[in-house]
Design a protein around this motif. Structure first.
Motif, PDB file in Angstrom:
ATOM      1  N   GLN A  41     -12.591  -9.605 -34.449  1.00  0.00           N
ATOM      2  CA  GLN A  41     -12.581  -9.874 -33.009  1.00  0.00           C
ATOM      3  C   GLN A  41     -13.332  -8.780 -32.251  1.00  0.00           C
ATOM      4  N   ARG A  42     -13.162  -7.539 -32.688  1.00  0.00           N
ATOM      5  CA  ARG A  42     -13.863  -6.427 -32.036  1.00  0.00           C
ATOM      6  C   ARG A  42     -15.365  -6.501 -32.304  1.00  0.00           C
ATOM      7  N   LEU A  43     -15.725  -6.738 -33.556  1.00  0.00           N
ATOM      8  CA  LEU A  43     -17.135  -6.738 -33.938  1.00  0.00           C
ATOM      9  C   LEU A  43     -17.917  -7.893 -33.324  1.00  0.00           C
ATOM     10  N   LYS A  44     -17.289  -9.048 -33.209  1.00  0.00           N
ATOM     11  CA  LYS A  44     -18.040 -10.174 -32.644  1.00  0.00           C
ATOM     12  C   LYS A  44     -18.353  -9.936 -31.164  1.00  0.00           C
ATOM     13  N   LYS A  45     -17.486  -9.233 -30.467  1.00  0.00           N
ATOM     14  CA  LYS A  45     -17.774  -8.872 -29.077  1.00  0.00           C
ATOM     15  C   LYS A  45     -18.844  -7.789 -29.022  1.00  0.00           C
ATOM     16  N   GLU A  46     -18.725  -6.831 -29.908  1.00  0.00           N
ATOM     17  CA  GLU A  46     -19.659  -5.699 -29.953  1.00  0.00           C
ATOM     18  C   GLU A  46     -21.079  -6.148 -30.303  1.00  0.00           C
ATOM     19  N   LEU A  65     -20.774  -9.498 -40.049  1.00  0.00           N
ATOM     20  CA  LEU A  65     -20.827  -8.853 -38.729  1.00  0.00           C
ATOM     21  C   LEU A  65     -21.278  -7.393 -38.837  1.00  0.00           C
ATOM     22  N   LEU A  66     -21.016  -6.784 -39.976  1.00  0.00           N
ATOM     23  CA  LEU A  66     -21.457  -5.406 -40.210  1.00  0.00           C
ATOM     24  C   LEU A  66     -22.907  -5.346 -40.709  1.00  0.00           C
ATOM     25  N   GLY A  67     -23.496  -6.505 -40.983  1.00  0.00           N
ATOM     26  CA  GLY A  67     -24.859  -6.547 -41.497  1.00  0.00           C
ATOM     27  C   GLY A  67     -24.959  -6.279 -42.973  1.00  0.00           C
ATOM     28  N   LYS A  68     -23.847  -6.400 -43.694  1.00  0.00           N
ATOM     29  CA  LYS A  68     -23.802  -6.097 -45.124  1.00  0.00           C
ATOM     30  C   LYS A  68     -23.717  -7.349 -46.000  1.00  0.00           C
ATOM     31  N   ALA A  69     -23.643  -8.513 -45.404  1.00  0.00           N
ATOM     32  CA  ALA A  69     -23.486  -9.748 -46.174  1.00  0.00           C
ATOM     33  C   ALA A  69     -24.057 -10.906 -45.366  1.00  0.00           C
ATOM     34  N   GLY A  70     -23.945 -12.098 -45.926  1.00  0.00           N
ATOM     35  CA  GLY A  70     -24.417 -13.284 -45.234  1.00  0.00           C
ATOM     36  C   GLY A  70     -25.909 -13.487 -45.366  1.00  0.00           C
ATOM     37  N   GLU A  71     -26.377 -14.607 -44.859  1.00  0.00           N
ATOM     38  CA  GLU A  71     -27.796 -14.970 -44.887  1.00  0.00           C
ATOM     39  C   GLU A  71     -28.193 -15.563 -43.554  1.00  0.00           C
ATOM     40  N   GLN A  95     -25.458 -24.414 -28.721  1.00  0.00           N
ATOM     41  CA  GLN A  95     -26.534 -24.616 -27.756  1.00  0.00           C
ATOM     42  C   GLN A  95     -26.180 -24.078 -26.369  1.00  0.00           C
ATOM     43  N   THR A  96     -24.949 -24.271 -25.979  1.00  0.00           N
ATOM     44  CA  THR A  96     -24.537 -23.898 -24.621  1.00  0.00           C
ATOM     45  C   THR A  96     -23.903 -22.515 -24.553  1.00  0.00           C
ATOM     46  N   ASP A  97     -23.700 -21.879 -25.702  1.00  0.00           N
ATOM     47  CA  ASP A  97     -23.082 -20.559 -25.729  1.00  0.00           C
ATOM     48  C   ASP A  97     -24.101 -19.494 -25.332  1.00  0.00           C
ATOM     49  N   SER A  98     -23.636 -18.470 -24.640  1.00  0.00           N
ATOM     50  CA  SER A  98     -24.543 -17.434 -24.128  1.00  0.00           C
ATOM     51  C   SER A  98     -24.968 -16.418 -25.187  1.00  0.00           C
ATOM     52  N   ASN A  99     -24.229 -16.307 -26.278  1.00  0.00           N
ATOM     53  CA  ASN A  99     -24.574 -15.321 -27.304  1.00  0.00           C
ATOM     54  C   ASN A  99     -25.813 -15.734 -28.096  1.00  0.00           C
ATOM     55  N   GLU A 100     -26.569 -14.741 -28.548  1.00  0.00           N
ATOM     56  CA  GLU A 100     -27.792 -14.990 -29.312  1.00  0.00           C
ATOM     57  C   GLU A 100     -27.537 -15.020 -30.818  1.00  0.00           C
ATOM     58  N   ASN A 101     -26.378 -14.556 -31.240  1.00  0.00           N
ATOM     59  CA  ASN A 101     -26.029 -14.539 -32.657  1.00  0.00           C
ATOM     60  C   ASN A 101     -24.928 -15.559 -32.932  1.00  0.00           C
ATOM     61  N   ILE A 102     -25.170 -16.416 -33.902  1.00  0.00           N
ATOM     62  CA  ILE A 102     -24.219 -17.477 -34.254  1.00  0.00           C
ATOM     63  C   ILE A 102     -23.832 -17.329 -35.725  1.00  0.00           C
ATOM     64  N   LEU A 103     -22.543 -17.301 -35.985  1.00  0.00           N
ATOM     65  CA  LEU A 103     -22.054 -17.216 -37.354  1.00  0.00           C
ATOM     66  C   LEU A 103     -21.332 -18.521 -37.670  1.00  0.00           C
ATOM     67  N   MET A 104     -21.929 -19.311 -38.601  1.00  0.00           N
ATOM     68  CA  MET A 104     -21.376 -20.621 -38.941  1.00  0.00           C
ATOM     69  C   MET A 104     -20.506 -20.541 -40.185  1.00  0.00           C
TER      70      MET A 104
END
Length: 305
Positions: free
Chosen positions: A11-16, A275-281, A49-58
């Motif tokens: 929750q903290r990281l997604k806001k950050e 969210l830490l940039g250590k995983a995902g694609e 599409q309507t969300d203001s954030n530029e980063n989306i985690l699906m």
């Protein structure tokens, strides 16, 4: 770290990081609890599409993240666990579909949204389980080639008898495995329960249902029904979510074979490390693919209205 501590960090990281977390309803309850939005795959992409954030985690599977990228080409879309795929979406290649189209030039191709971005580029229109009948009914052509789920295609065809349908064999292996015997066993154990199923199930199961609809449709029906017990004929996570949401009602899985391992692949730690940039694609699609695939999605929205 405890589960609660990880959730607090997410929750903290997604806001950050300015990240919006989209969670498909087939994810586990622990993942649902850290979501910005929960729903079906296309509905989630529209939220992005309507969300203001530029980063989306699906939090779902690959085709869902691709659909999100198609609708949000200027945003960064991430899949927390790159191994999370979908057997139904991946069962047909673009080369195979091109060959089928060439053999059926007078048919319009309708693609279930549970398809890869490449297949969407070859479709005349996409559909979700909730709008498939409406879209197919409004398509001007009376000949429809439905991919890639023959169960959903047959369900739609039965409601539009004046059109000719050709359905590609395949489908969701979990829904497809359901049988009439599964229904008889579940009803014998829970005689007062209503049977709510997804149209990806075979005809012999769908015909015995009290309600047939999309994941969100099933959940809404259960919430609003005066009945107190339900047999759920879709991914078993829905049983768990409804148990939490409606503690005064009883929910039972049609079968334990309805557990999708791909949907269970994404964990809280995957999300945390992404969210830490250590995983995902990060999902990357070229402009031509996005443009062509978006056309089929736009047609779904136009006809579905």
């Amino acid at each position: 770290m405890t589960v609660q501590e990880i959730k607090e960090e997410i929750q903290r990281l997604k806001k950050e990081t300015g990240t919006t977390i989209l969670v498909h309803a087939y994810q586990g309850q622990d993942v649902l609890e850290i979501a910005n939005y929960v729903g079906d795959s296309f509905g989630l992409a529209q939220k992005a599409q309507t969300d203001s954030n530029e980063n989306i985690l699906m939090c779902g599977v690959r085709f869902m993240a691709e659909t999100c990228k198609i609708l949000c080409p200027d945003k960064h879309v991430y899949l927390p666990n790159p191994t999370a795929g979908c057997p139904m979406a991946e069962q047909l290649t673009s080369a195979e579909l091109e060959k089928i189209k060439a053999e059926n030039p007078d048919y319009s191709v309708v693609a279930y949204v549970n398809t890869t971005a490449e297949l969407k580029t070859l479709a005349d229109a996409c559909v979700t389980s909730s709008c498939a009948v409406e879209v197919c009914r409004k398509i001007k052509n009376d000949k429809i080639l439905f991919i890639p789920d023959p169960n959903l295609g047959s369900f739609v065809a039965a409601q539009i008898p004046d059109k000719t349908f050709k359905c590609i064999q395949g489908g969701c292996p979990h829904h497809f495995s359901m049988t009439k015997a599964d229904v008889e066993k579940a009803k014998a154990l829970h005689p007062d329960a209503l049977l709510l199923v997804h149209p990806e199930c075979p005809k012999e199961v769908v015909e015995q249902a009290d309600y047939v609809g999309s994941t969100t449709g099933i959940m809404a029906f259960a919430r609003n029904s005066k009945n107190e017990s339900f047999i759920i004929g879709t991914e078993t996570s829905i049983v768990e979510h409804l148990q939490f949401e409606c503690p005064d009602k009883k929910f039972y899985a049609l079968s334990n074979r309805l557990m999708c391992t791909d949907m269970k692949a994404t964990t809280l730690m995957d999300i945390y490390n992404t969210l830490l940039g250590k995983a995902g694609e990060e999902i990357v699609l070229d402009e031509d693919t996005i443009k062509k695939a978006k056309h089929s999605l736009d047609e779904m929205i136009r006809l579905g209205e």
